[in-house]
Write an enzyme that holds these catalytic residues in place. Structure first.
Site, PDB file in Angstrom:
ATOM      1  NE  ARG A  50      -2.511   1.132   3.567  1.00  0.00           N
ATOM      2  CZ  ARG A  50      -3.249   0.989   4.665  1.00  0.00           C
ATOM      3  NH1 ARG A  50      -4.528   0.692   4.578  1.00  0.00           N
ATOM      4  NH2 ARG A  50      -2.715   1.137   5.863  1.00  0.00           N
ATOM      5  CE  LYS A 149      -2.275   4.757   7.089  1.00  0.00           C
ATOM      6  NZ  LYS A 149      -3.443   5.344   7.736  1.00  0.00           N
ATOM      7  CD  GLU A 182     -11.867   6.382   5.049  1.00  0.00           C
ATOM      8  OE1 GLU A 182     -11.322   5.315   5.353  1.00  0.00           O
ATOM      9  OE2 GLU A 182     -11.294   7.280   4.420  1.00  0.00           O
TER      10      GLU A 182
HETATM   11  N1  PXG Z   1      -9.423   4.896   7.070  1.00  0.00           N
HETATM   12  C1  PXG Z   1      -8.543   5.858   7.374  1.00  0.00           C
HETATM   13  C2  PXG Z   1      -8.790   7.235   6.914  1.00  0.00           C
HETATM   14  C3  PXG Z   1      -7.392   5.538   8.114  1.00  0.00           C
HETATM   15  O1  PXG Z   1      -6.507   6.490   8.421  1.00  0.00           O
HETATM   16  C4  PXG Z   1      -8.138   3.224   8.211  1.00  0.00           C
HETATM   17  C5  PXG Z   1      -9.245   3.614   7.453  1.00  0.00           C
HETATM   18  C6  PXG Z   1      -7.961   1.785   8.573  1.00  0.00           C
HETATM   19  O2  PXG Z   1      -6.912   1.214   7.810  1.00  0.00           O
HETATM   20  P1  PXG Z   1      -5.968   0.064   8.380  1.00  0.00           P
HETATM   21  O3  PXG Z   1      -5.043  -0.231   7.247  1.00  0.00           O
HETATM   22  O4  PXG Z   1      -5.263   0.624   9.584  1.00  0.00           O
HETATM   23  O5  PXG Z   1      -6.827  -1.079   8.719  1.00  0.00           O
HETATM   24  C7  PXG Z   1      -7.189   4.211   8.545  1.00  0.00           C
HETATM   25  C8  PXG Z   1      -5.989   3.843   9.362  1.00  0.00           C
HETATM   26  C9  PXG Z   1      -3.670   6.769  14.276  1.00  0.00           C
HETATM   27  C10 PXG Z   1      -3.849   5.634  13.354  1.00  0.00           C
HETATM   28  O6  PXG Z   1      -2.524   7.087  14.599  1.00  0.00           O
HETATM   29  C11 PXG Z   1      -4.616   5.770  12.214  1.00  0.00           C
HETATM   30  C12 PXG Z   1      -4.770   4.696  11.344  1.00  0.00           C
HETATM   31  C13 PXG Z   1      -4.142   3.521  11.623  1.00  0.00           C
HETATM   32  C14 PXG Z   1      -3.368   3.402  12.757  1.00  0.00           C
HETATM   33  C15 PXG Z   1      -3.226   4.461  13.646  1.00  0.00           C
HETATM   34  O7  PXG Z   1      -4.674   7.354  14.698  1.00  0.00           O
HETATM   35  N2  PXG Z   1      -5.551   4.878  10.239  1.00  0.00           N
END
Ligand code: PXG
Length: 288
Positions: A50, A149, A182
Site C-alpha cells: 500500500r 494514505k 468511512e
Molecule cells: N481509514 C482511514 C482514513 C485511516 O486512516 C483506516 C481507514 C484503517 O486502515 P488500516 O489499514 O489501519 O486497517 C485508517 C488507518 C492513528 C492511526 O494514529 C490511524 C490509522 C491507523 C493506525 C493508527 O490514529 N488509520
C-alpha cells in the site's frame, strides 16, 4: 528510543526533520501505521505494498526497496526491544524551497518510529462506541483519492474535531453523494440479517489492511460479506455495526446519531470477528 532516519538509527532527541521538509510544509508525503503483535508484524507485506501504491500515486520515489523497507521496519522493533508496538513508517518529499514544486526536492526522507500504542479503553470494546455523522464530507476521488494514505489528514481531523464537539470518539464521514465512506481512522461494517456489509472503497474509503483481514475472516467463518453502497439509514437499522483499523482493531458501535444500533449492545457477529482477528494477529505476521 531509537528511530530509523534516512539510513541510520538515531536517538529520539536527534530524530529531526527540516522546517523546509515538504512533508511539513505541504503534507507532501505518505505513511503507514502498522502493528507488532508478540514479535510478529501484522501483514507487513500488505502495508508495504500500500505504501508503494501511495508513493507511486504521488510520483514519490521510495528510497528503499520492499526487502529493505521490511528489514528496516523489523530492525527498528528489535533495537527498541519491542514485542508489541505501533509502527509509523513515513516518507516525505524531503527538503525543498518554499514553493510547492516537488521536483525541487532532490531527496525524499524516510523515518520509522516504533513505540507504545494508545488504544481505545477496554470499556469501549465491552460496551461499544456511540458515534455521530459529521458535516465534513470525505474528500472525493477526483480531488484526492482516499486510497492514498497521504500525510494530508486535515479532512479527517476536521471530522474528528466535529465528533468531539458532539461528545463522540469517532465520526461517520459521508462522501459527496451522501453515502457512507468511512470514519476518521477506521473502516465501517454493518451486520444485517446474517450478512456483513461494508462500503466499497470506491465510495471514498482507504483500503484498510484490517478491513482486508475481516474480509478473509468472514470467508473463514462462512459469514456472507458484501461490498456495496451504504447510507446512514442502513447503519441506524442494522443489527450490528463495527469499525476496523490498525489502532482500533475491531470495535463495536452501538449508537449512531442518537439511534441505538440493534440491541444497543455489541453483537454476536462483531464478537466472533473480533475474537478471530485477535487470534490471527498472533500467527499471521512477519517474525522480527
Ligand atoms: N481509514 C482511514 C482514513 C485511516 O486512516 C483506516 C481507514 C484503517 O486502515 P488500516 O489499514 O489501519 O486497517 C485508517 C488507518 C492513528 C492511526 O494514529 C490511524 C490509522 C491507523 C493506525 C493508527 O490514529 N488509520
Amino acid at each position: 528510543m531509537k528511530i530509523y532516519l534516512d539510513g541510520k538509527f538515531v536517538d529520539e532527541a536527534e530524530a529531526k526533520v527540516s522546517v523546509f521538509d515538504h512533508g511539513l510544509l505541504y503534507g507532501d508525503g505518505v505513511f503507514e501505521g502498522i502493528r507488532l503483535y508478540s514479535g510478529n508484524v501484522f501483514r507487513l507485506e500488505d502495508h508495504l505494498e500500500r505504501l508503494e501504491y501511495s508513493a507511486k500515486s504521488i510520483l514519490l520515489p521510495l528510497p528503499l526497496s520492499r526487502a529493505e523497507l521490511s528489514q528496516a521496519t523489523c530492525e527498528t522493533c528489535r533495537l527498541n526491544n519491542l514485542t508489541d508496538a505501533y509502527i509509523r513508517l513515513v516518507v516525505t518529499r524531503g527538503v525543498g524551497d518554499l514553493g510547492l514544486a516537488p521536483w525541487l526536492c532532490p531527496k525524499p526522507s524516510l523515518f520509522i518510529i516504533a513505540s507504545k500504542i494508545t488504544l481505545y479503553a477496554k470499556e469501549c470494546y465491552d460496551n461499544g462506541l456511540a458515534i455521530v455523522t459529521v458535516p465534513t464530507r470525505r474528500i472525493g476521488p477526483a480531488a484526492l483519492p482516499a486510497t492514498i494514505k497521504s500525510l494530508n489528514y486535515l479532512n479527517n481531523i476536521l471530522a474528528k474535531i466535529e465528533a468531539k464537539q458532539f461528545g463522540a470518539l469517532e465520526a461517520i464521514m459521508l462522501n459527496d453523494q451522501g453515502y457512507v465512506a468511512e470514519c476518521t481512522a477506521d473502516n465501517v461494517f454493518i451486520v444485517h440479517k446474517g450478512e456483513i456489509i461494508t462500503p466499497a472503497s470506491s465510495q471514498g474509503a482507504l483500503k484498510g489492511i484490517t478491513r482486508a483481514a475481516i474480509i478473509d475472516i468472514a470467508r473463514e467463518l462462512q459469514i456472507p460479506l458484501r461490498e456495496t453502497d451504504m447510507t446512514r439509514y442502513d447503519i441506524w437499522c442494522a443489527d450490528e455495526c463495527f469499525l476496523s483499523g490498525t489502532g482500533a482493531e475491531v470495535i463495536p458501535v452501538v449508537k449512531l446519531d442518537g439511534r441505538e444500533v440493534g440491541t444497543g449492545r455489541p453483537g454476536p457477529v462483531t464478537q466472533r470477528v473480533l475474537a478471530s482477528f485477535r487470534k490471527r494477529v498472533l500467527t499471521e505476521g512477519t517474525r522480527i
